[in-house]
Design a protein around this motif. Structure first.
Motif, mmCIF file in Angstrom:
data_model
loop_
_atom_site.group_PDB
_atom_site.id
_atom_site.type_symbol
_atom_site.label_atom_id
_atom_site.label_comp_id
_atom_site.label_asym_id
_atom_site.label_seq_id
_atom_site.Cartn_x
_atom_site.Cartn_y
_atom_site.Cartn_z
ATOM 1 N N PHE A 42 17.861 22.365 34.574
ATOM 2 C CA PHE A 42 17.912 22.540 33.400
ATOM 3 C C PHE A 42 17.881 23.927 32.245
ATOM 4 N N LEU A 43 16.906 25.337 33.049
ATOM 5 C CA LEU A 43 16.873 26.253 32.663
ATOM 6 C C LEU A 43 18.352 26.737 32.341
ATOM 7 N N GLY A 44 19.147 26.582 33.286
ATOM 8 C CA GLY A 44 20.742 27.174 33.733
ATOM 9 C C GLY A 44 21.634 26.407 32.505
ATOM 10 N N GLY A 45 21.693 25.235 32.443
ATOM 11 C CA GLY A 45 21.749 24.364 30.984
ATOM 12 C C GLY A 45 21.332 25.127 30.297
ATOM 13 N N GLU A 46 20.263 25.061 29.544
ATOM 14 C CA GLU A 46 19.650 26.219 28.293
ATOM 15 C C GLU A 46 20.600 27.101 28.256
ATOM 16 N N ALA A 47 20.734 27.851 29.222
ATOM 17 C CA ALA A 47 21.237 29.648 29.538
ATOM 18 C C ALA A 47 22.880 29.025 28.757
ATOM 19 N N ALA A 48 23.382 28.303 28.914
ATOM 20 C CA ALA A 48 24.757 28.552 29.208
ATOM 21 C C ALA A 48 25.253 27.342 27.210
#
Length: 442
Positions: free
Chosen positions: A52-58
Motif C-alpha cells: 500500500f505504501l508503494g502504491g500510494e507513493a506511485a
C-alpha cells in the motif's frame, strides 16, 4: 451449506501445522492467542502495508510523469479514468473468481501483476521510451489488480483470523490504509524529485514484498461455490449474486445505500477544499499539508473503532457517521484559514474507519462463505460508483454554482441519506453478528 464441519477444519489445520511448520490451531475450549501472535495475519499485514505504501507513493507521481511525457492535463485525467473504469467494470467478475478459485492464488496474481507493471514503467523511463499507450495499459492493469486483489485479500485475512478477532484485524487494516495515505504521497514526491524512476521502482519492489508475504503464508481451505451445495433453481447466480445478496438483506441494503451517499459526498472533498484554499491565496505546499488531515483523522478514527463498536449498534453507528458529515460541508466554507480546513477534514474522517469495519463485519459474519467474494466485490463496485459521480457532480456545480451552494447540495444529500438510514427499523435494531466459534475460518 454442506457438511464440511469445523472439526474437519481443525484437523486439517493441525496436520498443516505439523507438516509445514505453521502455528497449530487452538484446541477447542482454550483461549485464543492475541492477534499480535497470529504469525500468518501479521505477515499478510506487513506485506500489504509495504504494498500500500508503494502504491500510494506511485499514485501521486503518475500524473507528474504523464505531464512530463505529454504535457497534457487531459492525458493525466485519462489515466485516472482508465484505472477507475477497470476497477469498476471488473469488480463483479472479480467477486465471481475469488468465490470459485483459490483466493490466495488470485491475490498472488494481482500483486505480481502490479509489481511487474510498476517495474515496466520504471524500465521504460530509464530507456527513454515511455509512451501514453504504455501508461494506459498500466492504468488498466492497476485497476484490475485492485478489483481482484481487494476481495481476495479480504478473504485471505478471513481465512487466518478467528471471528472473535475479526474486528481487531480489520481495524489494523484501517490503520494501514491511513498510515500509507499519510506517508505515501510525500515519499513519492521526494523520490520523484530525486529521480523520475525511483517511485516506480519503489512501488514495484513494495508489491513484490507483498507478493512474497502472501506466498509464504499458508491458508486453510475455505468453502467455495464449487464445494457448497447447489443454489436453489430460483436463486440468481453468477456475478450478480453479490448485488442480489446486498439488495435482499434489509440491513445490508440500507447500509450500502447510506455508504454510497457518504462516498459520493466524500470523494470531492479534496477538490472542494483545494478550490477553497486557492481562493484564500494559500501556498501550494500548505495545501498539500492540509490534505494530510484526512490521513491523520483516519489514524485517530482507527483508535475509535473498538469503543464505537462496543457502545453502539451497527445501524446507530452508521447513521451517526453519515449525519456527522453534514456540518463538515458547512464548516469548510468558514474563512478561518488552512489549518481550520485541515481540522475539519480530520474530523470528517474520524468515523470512517469504524464504518468501514462495520460493513466488512456485516458481510463476513452475515453472508455465507461461498458468496462472500461476490458480495465484497459488489459492495466495492457500488461504493466505487459513488466516487466518480461525486467528483463529476462537484466539478459541474463548482463550475456553475458558488462554493456555498455546492456545499449545501452535498449537505442536503447526506441529511437525506442519514434520514433514510434512521428510518429503517431493521437497520436501527440490527445487533452485531455474534462470533460463535474459535475456528480460524469463522
Amino acid at each position: 451449506m454442506n457438511d464440511y464441519s469445523y472439526e474437519n477444519i481443525y484437523e486439517e489445520l493441525n496436520v498443516m501445522s505439523s507438516a509445514e511448520g505453521t502455528e497449530a490451531a487452538p484446541v477447542a475450549g482454550e483461549p485464543l492467542p492475541p492477534l499480535r501472535r497470529n504469525r500468518r495475519f501479521q505477515l499478510l499485514w506487513i506485506g500489504s502495508t509495504v504494498g500500500f505504501l508503494g502504491g500510494e507513493a506511485a499514485e501521486v507521481t503518475y500524473p507528474l510523469v504523464i505531464l512530463a511525457v505529454t504535457g497534457s492535463p487531459a492525458q493525466a485525467g485519462l489515466f485516472a479514468f482508465v484505472q477507475l473504469l477497470a476497477g469498476v467494470v471488473l469488480a463483479l467478475p472479480a467477486g465471481e473468481v475469488v468465490d470459485r478459485w483459490d483466493c490466495r492464488r488470485v491475490l498472488l496474481l494481482a500483486e505480481g501483476g502490479r509489481a511487474l507493471t510498476a517495474g515496466s514503467v520504471a524500465v521504460a523511463l530509464m530507456a527513454g521510451h515511455l509512451t501514453m499507450v504504455h501508461l494506459l495499459v498500466a492504468a488498466a492493469v492497476l485497476g484490475a489488480g485492485s478489483a481482484f486483489g481487494g476481495p481476495a485479500r479480504m478473504l485471505v485475512v478471513r481465512a487466518v483470523v478467528p471471528s472473535s478477532q475479526l474486528t481487531a484485524a480489520l481495524t489494523q487494516e484501517e490503520v494501514r490504509n491511513s498510515a500509507a495515505g499519510l506517508a505515501g504521497p510525500p515519499l513519492g514526491g521526494l523520490l520523484y524529485g530525486l529521480k523520475q524512476i525511483l517511485p516506480f521502482l519503489f512501488c514495484s519492489v513494495s508489491f513484490a514484498v507483498s507478493w512474497f508475504c502472501v506466498l509464504i503464508v499458508r491458508t486453510p481451505a475455505r468453502i467455495t461455490s464449487s464445494t457448497a451445495d447447489p443454489a436453489p433453481e430460483n436463486e440468481a447466480g453468477g456475478m450478480l449474486t453479490g448485488v442480489k445478496a446486498l439488495w435482499d438483506d434489509p440491513v445490508l441494503r440500507a447500509a450500502t445505500l447510506a455508504a454510497i451517499a457518504l462516498n459520493t459526498a466524500g470523494a470531492p472533498l479534496v477538490l472542494i477544499s483545494t478550490i477553497i484554499l486557492q481562493r484564500q491565496h494559500t501556498p501550494s505546499w500548505i495545501i498539500g499539508t492540509v490534505m494530510a488531515g484526512l490521513a491523520l483523522g483516519g489514524l485517530a478514527g482507527a483508535a475509535l473503532v473498538g469503543p464505537l463498536h462496543r457502545r453502539l449498534r451497527p445501524g446507530v453507528l452508521l447513521v451517526g457517521v453519515v449525519v456527522m458529515q453534514v456540518p463538515v460541508f458547512a464548516a469548510l466554507v468558514l474563512p478561518f484559514g488552512p489549518w481550520w480546513v485541515m481540522a475539519v477534514l480530520g474530523f470528517a474522517m474520524l468515523g470512517v474507519p469504524a464504518l468501514g469495519v462495520l460493513i466488512d463485519v456485516l458481510v463476513f459474519r452475515g453472508v455465507p462463505d461461498d458468496r462472500q467474494g461476490r458480495v465484497i466485490a459488489a459492495a466495492s463496485m457500488l461504493f466505487g460508483l459513488g466516487g466518480p459521480l461525486g467528483a463529476v457532480g462537484a466539478g459541474l456545480m463548482l463550475q456553475y454554482l458558488s462554493v456555498s451552494t455546492t456545499m449545501l447540495v452535498f449537505a442536503a444529500m447526506l441529511a437525506i441519506a442519514g434520514g433514510y438510514a434512521a428510518s429503517r427499523k431493521h437497520l436501527r435494531e440490527a445487533p452485531w453478528p455474534i462470533a460463535t466459534d474459535q475456528s480460524p475460518l469463522r
